[in-house]
Motif scaffolding. Structure first.
Motif, short mmCIF file in Angstrom:
data_model
loop_
_atom_site.label_atom_id
_atom_site.label_comp_id
_atom_site.label_asym_id
_atom_site.label_seq_id
_atom_site.Cartn_x
_atom_site.Cartn_y
_atom_site.Cartn_z
N HIS A 215 0.24 -1.12 0.16
CA HIS A 215 -0.03 0.28 0.03
C HIS A 215 0.49 1.21 -0.02
O HIS A 215 2.22 1.62 0.60
N GLY A 281 -8.50 8.17 -1.20
CA GLY A 281 -8.45 7.95 -1.83
C GLY A 281 -7.73 6.16 -1.10
O GLY A 281 -7.80 5.37 -0.53
N ARG A 284 -9.14 5.02 2.28
CA ARG A 284 -9.39 3.58 2.60
C ARG A 284 -9.36 2.45 1.81
O ARG A 284 -9.78 1.49 2.42
N ASP A 285 -8.07 2.87 0.85
CA ASP A 285 -7.72 1.70 0.66
C ASP A 285 -7.19 0.95 2.04
O ASP A 285 -7.40 -0.45 2.16
N ARG A 288 -9.19 -0.47 4.31
CA ARG A 288 -9.69 -2.12 3.98
C ARG A 288 -8.63 -2.74 4.39
O ARG A 288 -8.95 -4.15 5.36
N THR A 289 -7.85 -3.27 4.18
CA THR A 289 -6.08 -3.41 4.34
C THR A 289 -5.91 -3.60 5.95
O THR A 289 -6.22 -4.98 6.76
N ASP A 355 -16.63 3.60 4.24
CA ASP A 355 -15.41 3.31 3.66
C ASP A 355 -14.59 4.92 3.65
O ASP A 355 -13.01 4.06 3.71
#
Length: 366
Positions: A215, A281, A284-285, A288-289, A355
């Motif tokens: 990431h 963004g 948000r990524d 999730r992880t 999210d």
């Protein structure tokens, strides 16, 4: 002498405390700092060699045999120059700490807002080693700096055991941010201070940090925490059996934390309104992880709990409004922690309504 009355069924008695030890200011409680000078001869000292410090108030009534130990946070120093600068601040020297601290949230004495823990023994351990209470270097590799966080934790536990914690029937180790990470890392050691029949649990508040490899910004995170480990000569165990709930926000907040997620200095470290669509963004990524990683870690044991929200905030258990009124799945943080701790019900809830990080008011009770 000052008389304080508890008005809930859990503590229907009048208790007395020395007014030289605590006094109330707008509902909060200020507690005098104790500097543990006897720790110096044991090498359990802050970065600058000064004595470690704590604040303590005795429990009463039904809480006479119950203890909460709180580990303060404050980030980490990842280079000698960084640690040297820290040694000239309250995060590296007890000489620069305030003479009092405020007990609130989970440490609050108000039995209306904190009915489950108001009358427990409460310990607030100050942070002055820059390593989440983990370093233990016998001979410093830097002039006029000492790296002895692990010894500070050990002498503080000895001090509390001598004050009566050895007779505890209930015990909680908790902490925020770097103190939340310390809670995870020291949970097993804390548990071993007590016999198996004693209820002992750990609460990590904003202390779960992930690598997030692949990431955006992972190289920065890898470099930073790698430097912390090298500077403090740390060795971490791969498996830690922490039976703790995570009180966590799903987005890293704070100047250093946010920059580590985003991969550098950014204008949106403390204000979502300053974040670009690209930065949001990325967050948000990462969220999730982060949640997938947390769920795997937590769900391997039925004893573990989760309280994960999406507010762009950092640290919670000592903030009265958040402790009392921040809600996930229709349960406040205080209710969720108490139900989980006393085995009334489990709690593993994640705010899935959004999210994206949310700007939340600091007045949750309004």
């Amino acid at each position: 002498m000052g008389k304080l009355k508890c008005i809930t069924m859990d503590c229907l008695l009048i208790f007395t405390l020395l007014v030289t030890k605590i006094h109330h200011v707008h509902g909060d409680t200020n507690v005098t700092v104790t500097f543990l000078d006897t720790a110096i001869s044991k090498g359990a000292v802050c970065l600058d060699g000064s004595a470690p410090a704590y604040s303590y108030v005795e429990g009463f009534g039904t809480g006479s045999h119950s203890w909460i130990v709180y580990l303060v946070g404050g980030g980490w120093c990842n280079h000698i120059s960084d640690c040297r600068a820290r040694s000239s601040s309250r995060l590296g020297s007890s000489h620069l700490m305030a003479s009092q601290t405020t007990f609130s949230g989970i440490l609050d004495f108000d039995c209306t807002s904190n009915p489950d823990f108001c009358n427990w023994h409460k310990v607030f351990i100050y942070y002055c080693d820059g390593s989440s209470f983990m370093s233990d270097i016998e001979h410093s590799h830097a002039k006029n700096l000492t790296f002895r966080g692990a010894r500070i934790f050990n002498v503080m536990m000895d001090e509390m055991l001598a004050k009566g914690m050895r007779n505890a029937q209930n015990a909680i180790l908790t902490g925020t941010s770097a103190g939340g990470l310390a809670t995870i890392l020291h949970c097993d050691k804390f548990r071993k201070l007590f016999s198996d029949e004693i209820r002992v649990k750990c609460i990590s508040d904003s202390g779960f940090f992930i690598h997030g490899k692949g990431h955006h910004g992972y190289k920065s995170r890898e470099q930073f925490f790698g430097d912390v480990i090298k500077t403090h000569v740390l060795i971490f165990q791969t498996f830690i059996s922490w039976p703790s709930p995570c009180l966590q926000r799903a987005h890293q907040r704070g100047s250093r934390l946010t920059s580590l997620v985003l991969g550098g200095v950014t204008n949106c470290t403390n204000n979502l309104k300053s974040c670009s669509s690209t930065e949001l963004g990325i967050m948000r990524d990462f969220r999730r992880t982060f949640i997938r990683t947390l769920e795997r870690r937590i769900h391997s044991s039925p004893k573990r709990g989760l309280f994960v929200h999406s507010c762009y905030l950092h640290d919670h258990v000592l903030k009265s409004d958040e402790w009392t009124c921040l809600t996930v799945a229709n349960r406040t943080m205080r209710q969720a922690v108490a139900d989980w701790y006393f085995d009334r019900t489990s709690f593993r809830e994640i705010d899935t309504k959004s999210d994206s990080p949310k700007n939340c008011t600091n007045s949750f009770c309004l």
